[in-house]
Motif scaffolding. Structure first.
Motif, PDB file in Angstrom:
ATOM      1  N   ALA A 229      11.270  73.512  -6.586  1.00  0.00           N
ATOM      2  CA  ALA A 229      11.636  73.300  -5.107  1.00  0.00           C
ATOM      3  C   ALA A 229      10.438  72.969  -4.425  1.00  0.00           C
TER       4      ALA A 229
ATOM      5  N   ARG B  90      13.712  70.161  -5.652  1.00  0.00           N
ATOM      6  CA  ARG B  90      15.081  70.366  -6.067  1.00  0.00           C
ATOM      7  C   ARG B  90      15.481  71.716  -5.733  1.00  0.00           C
ATOM      8  N   PRO B  91      16.810  71.917  -5.939  1.00  0.00           N
ATOM      9  CA  PRO B  91      17.370  73.342  -5.358  1.00  0.00           C
ATOM     10  C   PRO B  91      17.098  74.036  -6.659  1.00  0.00           C
ATOM     11  N   ALA B  92      15.993  75.257  -6.353  1.00  0.00           N
ATOM     12  CA  ALA B  92      15.664  76.136  -7.362  1.00  0.00           C
ATOM     13  C   ALA B  92      15.214  77.433  -6.634  1.00  0.00           C
ATOM     14  N   SER B  93      15.172  78.654  -7.115  1.00  0.00           N
ATOM     15  CA  SER B  93      15.078  79.641  -6.081  1.00  0.00           C
ATOM     16  C   SER B  93      13.797  80.383  -6.897  1.00  0.00           C
TER      17      SER B  93
ATOM     18  N   THR C 230      20.013  80.330  -1.598  1.00  0.00           N
ATOM     19  CA  THR C 230      19.331  79.131  -1.738  1.00  0.00           C
ATOM     20  C   THR C 230      20.298  78.145  -1.348  1.00  0.00           C
TER      21      THR C 230
ATOM     22  N   ALA D 263      15.364  73.153  -0.312  1.00  0.00           N
ATOM     23  CA  ALA D 263      15.097  74.396  -1.274  1.00  0.00           C
ATOM     24  C   ALA D 263      13.804  74.532  -1.159  1.00  0.00           C
ATOM     25  N   GLY D 264      12.991  73.413  -1.288  1.00  0.00           N
ATOM     26  CA  GLY D 264      11.360  73.647  -0.818  1.00  0.00           C
ATOM     27  C   GLY D 264      10.973  74.437   0.419  1.00  0.00           C
TER      28      GLY D 264
ATOM     29  N   ALA E 185      12.084  77.912   0.093  1.00  0.00           N
ATOM     30  CA  ALA E 185      11.420  78.879  -0.664  1.00  0.00           C
ATOM     31  C   ALA E 185      10.051  79.202   0.273  1.00  0.00           C
TER      32      ALA E 185
ATOM     33  N   GLY F  19      10.681  78.089 -10.881  1.00  0.00           N
ATOM     34  CA  GLY F  19      11.596  77.794  -9.503  1.00  0.00           C
ATOM     35  C   GLY F  19      10.905  77.122  -8.387  1.00  0.00           C
TER      36      GLY F  19
END
Length: 359
Positions: free
Chosen positions: A125, A130-133, A170, A175-176, A179, A121
């Motif tokens: 991110a 990209r959208p990721a957790s 998220t 998202a980056g 995070a 993730g």
DNA sequence: AATGCGGGGTT
DNA sequence: AACCCAGCATT
């Protein structure tokens, strides 16, 4: 009604977050990946001393993939968890061959050795925007407190709840930064010991803050049953009935107190007696063992008594030994279980710790 | 679900 | 001297 959680966190990060850590400059997926692996269970301050050196030698995935593993390990030495370096190297080779570089989807990333759900993730991110957790120790702490999630995050059920929250919160965009912001929040404000709730952008609806439970969340790993060690304590008597005491090292358990000589097992009693008194008793009498509790462990004590025959015992070897006649004023402090043992050798267990006699 | 990995910081 | 740390792999 406060703003959306992620909006508040992001707004805070734009003003107060960290933006110039080595791996944040030119945050390519490869650099993010290497940094994430180095940062697994390792604090930022430690990694800072390694990252640039590593990147200078292995500037891209191909350089890493084609390098000898020993060279990778060499630049890792001192960081610990060396399986990380081996996995990193293997993953570089796999990714190079299979994908011609680092893959850019969650599944393929997490299939590489050393990359789990959170690291995958983070690469998406932070490295791809990209959208990721992610769910590292910082995020776990922030979320557990803010949502008031009880239980130790090592438990599967708790971990599932935290992951669900992490993904739910998220944002689709940024998202980056989000995070990074969550990690910064956990690292600088929502710290384990002394959280600065006064500066926190999400304190307004934080369950832990409202209930004053910041110190309790997230729940710590349950303490293992206190370990038990055992020792054999030697009651070495001379012909006059004096017993040999030994002064313990200044630090550690019973530091500086006068105690009985110890052996690691009954088999070593003779050897210890020779070291201490120059000879061994004809026989050893095993007295009832008993337990003594310390804060962090329990000590099972096996007393062994023996009488040294012949002429008066040889003089003490040094000032850390003394022949002590029970009943006389002691040479110094004596640990309680030892004192009771000296008074009533045969009854020490009964008078000291009746319930702990068995086993 | 539990455990090993590991050096370093914090309390 | 525990406990924890930008976790993951193995059992």
């Amino acid at each position: 009604m406060p703003q959306r959680f992620s909006e508040r966190v992001l707004a805070w990060w734009r003003r107060h977050g960290r933006k110039d850590l080595p791996w944040q400059r030119e945050p390519t997926p490869y650099r993010v990946w290497v940094s994430e692996i180095m940062l697994q269970q390792t604090q930022v301050g430690t990694v800072v001393g390694y990252f640039d050196r590593f990147m200078a030698r292995f500037p891209d995935l191909e350089a890493l993939a084609t390098a000898p593993v020993d060279e990778v390990l060499g630049l890792w030495s001192g960081l610990g968890y060396y399986a990380r370096a081996r996995n990193l190297h293997r993953a570089a080779q796999e990714a190079h061959v299979l994908h011609g570089g680092l893959p850019a989807d969650l599944e393929a990333l997490a299939a590489l050795p050393g990359i789990g759900r959170s690291t995958a993730g983070a690469i998406l991110a932070l490295g791809h925007g990209r959208p990721a957790s992610i769910l590292d120790g910082n995020v776990k702490r922030v979320l557990a407190r803010h949502a008031g999630i009880d239980g130790w995050p090592g438990e599967t059920a708790v971990l599932h709840r935290l992951w669900a929250l992490a993904e739910e919160r998220t944002p689709e965009h940024e998202a980056g930064p989000y995070a990074q912001a969550m990690m910064d929040l956990g690292a600088t404000l929502c710290t384990r010991a002394n959280p600065c709730c006064g500066d926190c952008p999400v304190a307004a609806d934080c369950v832990a803050q409202r209930e004053g439970r910041q110190r309790e969340l997230p729940a710590p790993k349950p303490r293992k049953t206190t370990p038990e060690r055992e020792t054999w304590m030697l009651l070495l008597y001379d012909a006059a009935g004096a017993v040999l005491l030994e002064r313990r090292p200044p630090s550690g358990i019973w530091g500086g107190l006068w105690s009985l000589p110890e052996a690691a097992s009954a088999d070593e009693a003779d050897a210890r007696a020779r070291e201490l008194a120059g000879r061994t008793p004809a026989t050893w009498q095993a007295l009832p063992p008993f337990r003594h509790a310390f804060t962090h462990f329990r000590l099972r004590i096996h007393p062994l008594a023996g009488r040294l025959h012949g002429p008066a015992a040889v003089g003490v070897k040094d000032t850390a030994q003394v022949w002590y006649k029970p009943g006389q004023p002691p040479p110094g402090g004596i640990p309680a279980p030892v004192a009771s043992l000296l008074e009533q050798p045969a009854r020490a267990a009964a008078t000291n710790d009746r319930e702990d006699i068995s086993q």
